[in-house]
Scaffold this motif. Structure first.
Motif, short mmCIF file in Angstrom:
data_model
loop_
_atom_site.label_atom_id
_atom_site.label_comp_id
_atom_site.label_asym_id
_atom_site.label_seq_id
_atom_site.Cartn_x
_atom_site.Cartn_y
_atom_site.Cartn_z
N LEU A 143 26.41 -18.47 17.54
CA LEU A 143 25.86 -19.03 16.31
C LEU A 143 26.14 -20.54 16.25
CD1 LEU A 143 26.06 -17.53 12.76
CD2 LEU A 143 26.65 -19.91 13.13
N ILE A 144 27.36 -20.91 16.59
CA ILE A 144 27.75 -22.33 16.57
C ILE A 144 26.92 -23.12 17.58
CG2 ILE A 144 29.65 -23.95 17.07
CD1 ILE A 144 31.58 -21.79 15.94
N ARG A 145 26.69 -22.55 18.74
CA ARG A 145 25.86 -23.21 19.75
C ARG A 145 24.43 -23.43 19.24
NH1 ARG A 145 28.48 -19.46 23.25
NH2 ARG A 145 30.00 -20.48 24.61
N SER A 146 23.94 -22.50 18.42
CA SER A 146 22.57 -22.61 17.93
C SER A 146 22.39 -23.81 17.00
CB SER A 146 22.17 -21.33 17.18
OG SER A 146 22.77 -21.25 15.90
N TYR A 147 23.50 -24.35 16.51
CA TYR A 147 23.44 -25.57 15.69
C TYR A 147 23.63 -26.83 16.52
CZ TYR A 147 23.48 -22.90 11.34
OH TYR A 147 23.14 -22.06 10.30
N GLY A 148 23.60 -26.69 17.83
CA GLY A 148 23.66 -27.87 18.70
C GLY A 148 25.03 -28.26 19.17
N TYR A 149 26.04 -27.47 18.90
CA TYR A 149 27.39 -27.79 19.34
C TYR A 149 27.64 -27.27 20.75
CZ TYR A 149 28.57 -28.82 14.47
OH TYR A 149 28.62 -29.35 13.21
N GLY A 150 28.56 -27.93 21.43
CA GLY A 150 29.09 -27.41 22.67
C GLY A 150 30.38 -26.69 22.34
N LEU A 151 30.90 -25.93 23.29
CA LEU A 151 32.16 -25.19 23.09
C LEU A 151 33.05 -25.36 24.30
CD1 LEU A 151 30.85 -21.90 21.46
CD2 LEU A 151 32.12 -23.71 20.33
#
Length: 251
Positions: free
Chosen positions: A243-251
């Motif tokens: 979900l966090i990646r779908s907002y453009g973040y990397g992990l």
């Protein structure tokens, strides 16, 4: 002897009372760039555990000051790594609770379609209007914007056009409302469902600014808070990471 049947309302109240025992609320301080993801995550948390979040958004620097002054937060989701580390060193956190929940990406965005090209040439355009960015002293994305402008060799040329927001949220608002032509904001603010919500955008190369590693930490007040502990687990779960990646973040 027959067992008496309790009225339905009595059974319902008993069930609600039982649920209330287990449901907890955490007060969470959240960096403004993460405003949309945390809303979605809070909804997942409540649906899966019954726990709720009371969210306060702001620049990381201002949230840090509030925590140092005794604000009753259980957890901080910062826009950098150094702020949670500083709180850790000050003895204001649950030991060993700090972790990276996202890596941010800086973009140049305009509310107007076609205004920003994929190389950022608009920053050199003769008709460039106001350029919004967040206060670099309190907002990590603002510091990244200053670093990027320096590396592009545009700091002096852009200085008269700059308009500074208190947080990345306010910088975004300046552009969204037309009070700025373009702005340095977080990629997460302009995406919806993994797609550009509106306007035009340039995703700045990561070589133009230091990595925006965003760390979370449980504060001393939240050490025994079940909602805060549940949020930690959720942020580290595979589905929420997606979900966090779908907002453009990397992990």
């Amino acid at each position: 002897m027959p067992v008496p049947v309790r009225p339905l309302t009595t059974l319902l109240l008993a069930t609600l009372a039982h649920s209330a025992v287990w449901a907890a609320e955490a007060q969470v301080a959240v960096a403004a760039n993460f405003s949309e993801p945390i809303k979605a995550i809070a909804a997942v948390l409540e649906k899966t555990t019954g726990h709720t979040l009371k969210i306060t958004l702001g620049s990381t620097g201002k949230l840090f000051a509030q925590i140092r002054n005794g604000a009753p937060f259980d957890m901080l989701l910062a826009a950098d790594a150094k702020t949670p580390e500083a709180l850790e060193e000050a003895g204001l956190t649950q030991p060993g609770s700090r972790f990276t929940y996202a890596t941010g990406k800086l973009v140049l965005w305009s509310a107007k379609a076609g205004r920003v090209d994929d190389q950022g040439a608009v920053l050199k355009a003769a008709d460039l209007g106001k350029v919004a960015f967040a206060a670099p002293k309190v907002a990590p994305y603002g510091a990244a914007a200053v670093e990027a402008m320096d590396k592009l060799g545009l700091s002096a040329a852009l200085a008269p056009k700059l308009v500074q927001g208190e947080s990345i949220g306010q910088a975004f608002s300046f552009v969204y409302t037309g009070n700025a032509d373009v702005g340095f904001v977080a990629l997460s603010q302009v995406l919806e469902g993994g797609q550009l919500r509106s306007g035009s955008v340039w995703v700045l190369p990561s070589t133009l600014y230091s990595p925006i590693r965003q760390d979370a930490v449980v504060l001393r007040r939240g050490a025994g808070n079940e909602a805060a502990q549940a949020l930690v687990k959720l942020l580290q779960s595979p589905n929420v990471k997606d979900l966090i990646r779908s907002y453009g973040y990397g992990l």
